[in-house]
Design a protein around this motif. Sequence first.
Motif, short mmCIF file in Angstrom:
data_model
loop_
_atom_site.label_atom_id
_atom_site.label_comp_id
_atom_site.label_asym_id
_atom_site.label_seq_id
_atom_site.Cartn_x
_atom_site.Cartn_y
_atom_site.Cartn_z
N LEU A 101 0.87 -1.19 0.00
CA LEU A 101 0.00 0.00 0.00
C LEU A 101 0.90 1.23 0.00
CD1 LEU A 101 -2.67 -0.97 2.71
CD2 LEU A 101 -2.64 -1.53 0.28
N ASN A 102 1.35 1.64 -1.17
CA ASN A 102 2.29 2.76 -1.21
C ASN A 102 2.24 3.46 -2.56
OD1 ASN A 102 4.15 4.47 -0.08
ND2 ASN A 102 5.91 3.11 -0.33
N ALA A 103 2.78 4.65 -2.57
CA ALA A 103 3.00 5.45 -3.77
C ALA A 103 4.14 6.39 -3.45
CB ALA A 103 1.74 6.24 -4.15
N PHE A 104 4.89 6.80 -4.47
CA PHE A 104 5.99 7.73 -4.23
C PHE A 104 6.28 8.51 -5.50
CE2 PHE A 104 8.06 3.76 -5.53
CZ PHE A 104 9.04 4.17 -6.43
N ALA A 105 7.05 9.59 -5.33
CA ALA A 105 7.40 10.46 -6.45
C ALA A 105 8.89 10.75 -6.43
CB ALA A 105 6.63 11.78 -6.37
N THR A 106 9.50 10.79 -7.61
CA THR A 106 10.89 11.20 -7.72
C THR A 106 10.95 12.71 -7.90
OG1 THR A 106 11.11 11.20 -10.14
CG2 THR A 106 11.26 9.06 -9.03
N VAL A 113 2.74 4.25 -8.43
CA VAL A 113 1.61 3.82 -7.61
C VAL A 113 1.55 2.30 -7.63
CG1 VAL A 113 -0.88 3.98 -7.23
CG2 VAL A 113 0.33 5.91 -8.26
N TYR A 114 1.46 1.69 -6.46
CA TYR A 114 1.39 0.24 -6.35
C TYR A 114 -0.06 -0.25 -6.52
CZ TYR A 114 6.20 -0.16 -4.57
OH TYR A 114 7.56 -0.13 -4.45
N THR A 115 -0.20 -1.43 -7.15
CA THR A 115 -1.54 -1.99 -7.32
C THR A 115 -2.19 -2.28 -5.97
OG1 THR A 115 -0.56 -4.19 -7.60
CG2 THR A 115 -1.12 -2.98 -9.60
N GLY A 116 -1.39 -2.61 -4.97
CA GLY A 116 -1.95 -2.86 -3.65
C GLY A 116 -2.71 -1.66 -3.12
N LEU A 117 -2.19 -0.48 -3.38
CA LEU A 117 -2.87 0.75 -2.96
C LEU A 117 -4.14 0.97 -3.77
CD1 LEU A 117 -2.78 3.35 -1.24
CD2 LEU A 117 -1.47 4.41 -3.07
N ILE A 118 -4.06 0.73 -5.06
CA ILE A 118 -5.23 0.92 -5.94
C ILE A 118 -6.37 0.00 -5.52
CG2 ILE A 118 -6.08 0.61 -8.31
CD1 ILE A 118 -3.21 1.43 -9.24
N PHE A 119 -6.06 -1.29 -5.25
CA PHE A 119 -7.10 -2.24 -4.85
C PHE A 119 -7.65 -1.91 -3.47
CE2 PHE A 119 -4.66 -5.39 -7.65
CZ PHE A 119 -5.49 -5.14 -8.74
N LYS A 123 -12.76 4.31 -4.08
CA LYS A 123 -13.27 5.20 -5.12
C LYS A 123 -12.16 6.06 -5.69
CE LYS A 123 -15.01 8.36 -1.51
NZ LYS A 123 -14.57 7.55 -0.36
N GLU A 124 -12.42 6.60 -6.86
CA GLU A 124 -11.37 7.33 -7.57
C GLU A 124 -10.99 8.62 -6.86
OE1 GLU A 124 -12.57 8.21 -11.53
OE2 GLU A 124 -13.98 9.77 -10.96
N ASP A 125 -11.91 9.20 -6.09
CA ASP A 125 -11.57 10.40 -5.34
C ASP A 125 -10.40 10.14 -4.39
OD1 ASP A 125 -13.71 11.50 -6.58
OD2 ASP A 125 -14.89 11.88 -4.78
N ASP A 126 -10.40 8.95 -3.78
CA ASP A 126 -9.33 8.60 -2.84
C ASP A 126 -7.99 8.52 -3.59
OD1 ASP A 126 -11.60 8.30 -1.36
OD2 ASP A 126 -11.30 6.19 -0.88
N LEU A 127 -8.01 7.85 -4.75
CA LEU A 127 -6.77 7.74 -5.53
C LEU A 127 -6.33 9.11 -6.03
CD1 LEU A 127 -4.57 6.01 -6.80
CD2 LEU A 127 -6.06 5.65 -8.77
N ALA A 128 -7.28 9.95 -6.43
CA ALA A 128 -6.93 11.31 -6.86
C ALA A 128 -6.31 12.10 -5.72
CB ALA A 128 -8.17 12.03 -7.39
N SER A 266 -9.46 -3.98 -14.58
CA SER A 266 -8.54 -4.05 -15.71
C SER A 266 -7.11 -4.44 -15.27
CB SER A 266 -8.50 -2.71 -16.45
OG SER A 266 -7.80 -1.71 -15.70
N LEU A 267 -6.85 -4.33 -13.97
CA LEU A 267 -5.53 -4.66 -13.45
C LEU A 267 -5.42 -6.11 -12.99
CD1 LEU A 267 -4.94 -1.44 -11.31
CD2 LEU A 267 -3.75 -2.05 -13.41
N ILE A 268 -6.52 -6.81 -12.98
CA ILE A 268 -6.53 -8.21 -12.54
C ILE A 268 -6.21 -9.10 -13.72
CG2 ILE A 268 -7.88 -10.07 -11.51
CD1 ILE A 268 -9.56 -7.89 -10.12
N ASN A 269 -5.10 -9.79 -13.65
CA ASN A 269 -4.67 -10.68 -14.76
C ASN A 269 -5.40 -12.02 -14.69
OD1 ASN A 269 -2.78 -8.74 -15.64
ND2 ASN A 269 -1.28 -9.46 -14.14
#
Length: 269
Positions: A101-106, A113-119, A123-128, A266-269
Motif C-alpha cells: 500500500l504505497n505510492a511515491f514520487a521522484t 503507484v502500487y496496485t496494492g494501494l489501488i485495490f 473510489k477514484e476520489d481517494d486515488l486522486a 482491468s488490473l486483474i490478470n
Amino acid sequence: MKKINPFVLLFMTVFMIITSSCDKNGDIVLFSINNDISLGQQVADEIASMPEQFPILDRSANLEAYTYIENMMNSILASRSVSYRTEFPWKVNIIDDPEVLNAFATPGGQIYVYTGLIFFLDKEDDLAGVMGHEIAHADQRHSSKQLQRQYGVSVLLSIISGGDPGLLTEIATSLGTLKFSRDAETEADDFSVLYLADVDDYACNGAAAFFQKLEESNASTPPEFLSTHPSPENRVADINAKAAEIGCDTTLGDDAVSDYEAFKASLIN
C-alpha cells in the motif's frame, strides 16, 4: 564618481544571489529545476532496470489501466496551483505488487503507484487525493529537498554527471521509503485539496477518506504509506478543514464509482 559603500555592495550581491536562486515556490535552492529533472530521469531509468524489485506494468499490455490513471494525473496537473506542470516531464507508473500500500514520487515528476494501494481504495476520489499528494511532493520539491538533506547537493550533482552508479541504485531503491517531515506532509495534503478543487473532477478532500481508511485498517503493522508519510495529528480533520476553508466540492457521483471498479478490474490478470 561617488563610491558605493562596501557593505551596501555586499548586501546587494547577497540579495541578487538569493533572489536569483529562488524557485517558483519561493524557496531558496542550490539544486536547479533541470537538476531535479535529470536526477528524476536517472532514478526512473534505474527503477526500470530492476523489474524484480519494481515490477512495473507494461503500458502496451495495460492500455485501459494506463489511460485511466494518466487521465487522472493530467486532470490534476491542469490545476493552476501546480507550479511546474509544464516544466516537469510528468509520468505515472503502476507497480504490480498487490501486497504493498504505497505510492511515491521522484524529483522532476515521476510518479509510482502500487496496485496494492489501488485495490485497497474504494473510489477514484481517494486515488486522486493520493495522486495530488504525490504530485505535491514533486512539485513543491519535497523529494528533491529530502534527498539533498540526506546525501548533499554535491553528491547528487555528481550522480547526475555519471558518478557513483551504486549510490544511484541506493537512491532508486530508497525513494519508496523516503520519509518526509510533518510540515512537508501537511503541505502535500493542503496542495492535494487545492489541486482537486481547481480541476473540479474529484472530491477535493479525497485524501481524507484515504487516510481515514488507512488509520482504520487495524493492520498488525502500519501500511508502508503511513510508515513513510508520518501522520500529523488530526490529519483527516485538517484536510476536511482545508476543503471547508476554500469551499470546494466534496461529493462523489455514482458513475465515478463504477469507473473506478472497472479500472481495478482491468488490473486483474
